[in-house]
Scaffold this motif. Sequence first.
Motif, PDB file in Angstrom:
ATOM      1  N   ALA A 371       0.824  -1.208   0.000  1.00  0.00           N
ATOM      2  CA  ALA A 371       0.000   0.000   0.000  1.00  0.00           C
ATOM      3  C   ALA A 371       0.855   1.254   0.000  1.00  0.00           C
ATOM      4  N   GLY A 372       2.075   1.152   0.492  1.00  0.00           N
ATOM      5  CA  GLY A 372       2.963   2.306   0.553  1.00  0.00           C
ATOM      6  C   GLY A 372       4.405   1.876   0.458  1.00  0.00           C
ATOM      7  N   ALA A 373       5.289   2.829   0.170  1.00  0.00           N
ATOM      8  CA  ALA A 373       6.721   2.547   0.074  1.00  0.00           C
ATOM      9  C   ALA A 373       7.482   3.812   0.426  1.00  0.00           C
ATOM     10  N   THR A 387       1.696   5.619   3.820  1.00  0.00           N
ATOM     11  CA  THR A 387       2.864   5.281   4.642  1.00  0.00           C
ATOM     12  C   THR A 387       2.776   5.970   6.005  1.00  0.00           C
ATOM     13  N   PRO A 388       3.612   5.552   6.949  1.00  0.00           N
ATOM     14  CA  PRO A 388       3.797   6.368   8.162  1.00  0.00           C
ATOM     15  C   PRO A 388       4.352   7.736   7.778  1.00  0.00           C
ATOM     16  N   SER A 389       4.402   8.641   8.754  1.00  0.00           N
ATOM     17  CA  SER A 389       4.952   9.975   8.481  1.00  0.00           C
ATOM     18  C   SER A 389       6.447   9.865   8.208  1.00  0.00           C
ATOM     19  N   ASP A 427      -1.920   0.892  11.479  1.00  0.00           N
ATOM     20  CA  ASP A 427      -2.912   0.971  10.412  1.00  0.00           C
ATOM     21  C   ASP A 427      -2.289   1.256   9.059  1.00  0.00           C
ATOM     22  N   ARG A 428      -1.021   1.674   9.043  1.00  0.00           N
ATOM     23  CA  ARG A 428      -0.329   1.949   7.777  1.00  0.00           C
ATOM     24  C   ARG A 428       0.860   1.026   7.537  1.00  0.00           C
TER      25      ARG A 428
END
Length: 762
Positions: A371-373, A387-389, A427-428
């Motif tokens: 979902a993120g990178a 993603t996280p911050s 959650d991320r």
Amino acid sequence: MSGLGSSARSLAAAHLTACDREPIHILGTLQPHGFLLALDGPELRVVQASANVPDLPGRTAAEIHGLPLRHALPEVFDAVAAYRAAGPEGAGASHLGSVTLDTVEGPRSYDLAAHPSAGLLVLECEEIASEAASARSLDALYPRLSAFVEGLHAAASVPDLCALLATDIRHITGFDRALVYRFDRDWHGTVVAEDGNGVLPSYLDLRFPASDIPAQARELYRRNRLRIIPDAGYAPVPIRPTLTPSTGEPLDLSQSILRSVSPVHVEYMRNMGTQASMSVSILVDGALWGLISCHNKAPRRVPLQARNACDFLTRIFALQLAAKEGRAAADQRIRLGAVQARLLGYMAEEEQFIDGLLHHPEDVLALADAAGAAVVTAEGCKLLGRTPSADEVRGLHAWLSRHRAQDRVFVTDALGEAYPPAAAFADRASGVLAISISQKYPSYVLWFRPEVVQTVRWGGNPNKAATQDPAAGGDRLHPRKSFEIWKETVQGRALPWSEAEIGAAKDLRAAVLGIVLRRAEELAALSEELQRSNKELEAFSYSVSHDLRAPFRHIVGYSELLRSRETDRLTDKGRHYVDTIAEAALSAGRLVDNLLAFSQMGRNSLNRVTGDMTLLVEEVRRKMMRDLPPERVICWQIGPLGRVYADPVMLRLAIENLLSNAVKYTRDKPEAMIEVGRAPDRDGEAAFFVRDNGVGFDMSYVGKLFGVFQRLHRVEEFEGTGIGLANVRRIVERHGGRTWAEGSLGSGATFHFTLPLREGGR
């Protein structure tokens, strides 16, 4: 897997450890539906026997100890002697046929089985129940077996396969319930298919904790595929004497058919409301995938023929299961390979190759189905997708750099367990796949998967998987009493990363470190062609495996049948024709197998470790010498080769090809000279060579040596398929090394290859 709290996990781990220590393979007792003899020495002298050995006319059971088997049980001597003379390689039990003994209580029939155990031969005689005759015979079972095989081909998915297996196993055995039980990576088991008659409750989709089948029990399931307990209320039969005279230790019954059951397991069955059970192990590529677990409310004997049929069905099922899962994994690898090829092309087009990732976030996320990178380097932190911050990612990056610097690839689906601050952004990023993209600086590409909250239905409370009896000093284990559904909400976990996704990330790392920086333009130009070639190669491999291998084997098989059964009718010329057909089919089959191995070599992920090159070469050399005729004279010179950082499986294949070539092409020499050595390291590479004094080759054809199907000698002179050296080159190049050769006709040849040195050592 369980989302237990820390105290509950500790308690469960303690119970699991206690269960793991139970010596279930040396309980020293048997189930009473048969008897056992432990035989020693060339005379097969009885050194241990179960207490239920039947009395024979003129000889009581007590008199059997110390007698040679020929005198103790002459009816079974010939079968056991033939088994001993055959020298079985495996440690599993072998069926030796059936025998009827004239006991003082009348004739009794037994199925015989034997297996080796710590220098002894263990003979087991399982009494044949009177009702075991025709209903479960092979003739009666054959239609069911045939229909099962046809059904496997029609099954569209793994769940369909499992459901088919549960139905057919229950039909063959007549048990009240048959379950297909699959292990996860933490050895918790889930019932993925079930067939029952309603007498016992349904366990479909329930999960059972790893402590239900502890580690030593799983190992026995792996080594001994089939286990039967006809009546859990049996009275155990002791083995006398308790200790083996030659060792002073209890008899190891790991491979026993009649081995007694752990008291914990008997209590477990009683708590489950079952009196009889049977299990068949599902092994995929030698690993324990799961179990067929059958239960009956009342005691039940399953005849040997029916058990063998279940074993046969399960093995066929395992082959089909491996094929379906392998095909799905191959499809995923091809899909991810296409994504990777695009990313390589993008990186080649950019002056800063990292920009090739940052400018194409969809493909970066697709490479790992994330979902993120994030791409974190000394220059900054770039985020893609969900993603996280940036500060949270930098904190994770700092933790990886400090505590996981030695891990070039870090994978988890429960980041919060390894890195507690991750609970704040579960959650991320509950799942993380991270690769180090620099050998000098703490630079990473990270992929993130969000938490997937799920409700797990357990077959009983996993926190109470086992208890200990204080009255027995805390040593007596008791399984849980309740199997009522116990629901648990699992948090802090993401969907696990597949092997193909991890392999794609590893390959991307290798590209960044070794390929993109040196060959970007070439790979960008070839990426489209490589994608098309991969699809064609996959289609070709499928066609070969399904359309060519079976006909070749049929040709060989029918040629052998023709030669063995019709030899009296064939002329000498006819026999020559049959021999020629069989040899040609065998050669073609080997060619197909080698071609498949070559096509797969470029797609398998590298699993590099540091190992001793000298030891590897010596192991290959010893194996080859065992297969050579005694008249071959070979002088081996193996110098100190040091340590290398490589995939041991692939490197072994390369060494086997090089040494087998040296052995083959020196066979006409009265004394073959084969040398394996290591040249001085230079330019970050370790250089090795294999030199022989064989037939050699003309250097004008050196360019053909490492090509597929390229041969410099006629097949009539030296057998082979022309793929071995091509495999060597492909393996070495996958590691980032080089290959070349030198030689002259009649004066031998030298083959060189290099492997990159690992940073910080050799």
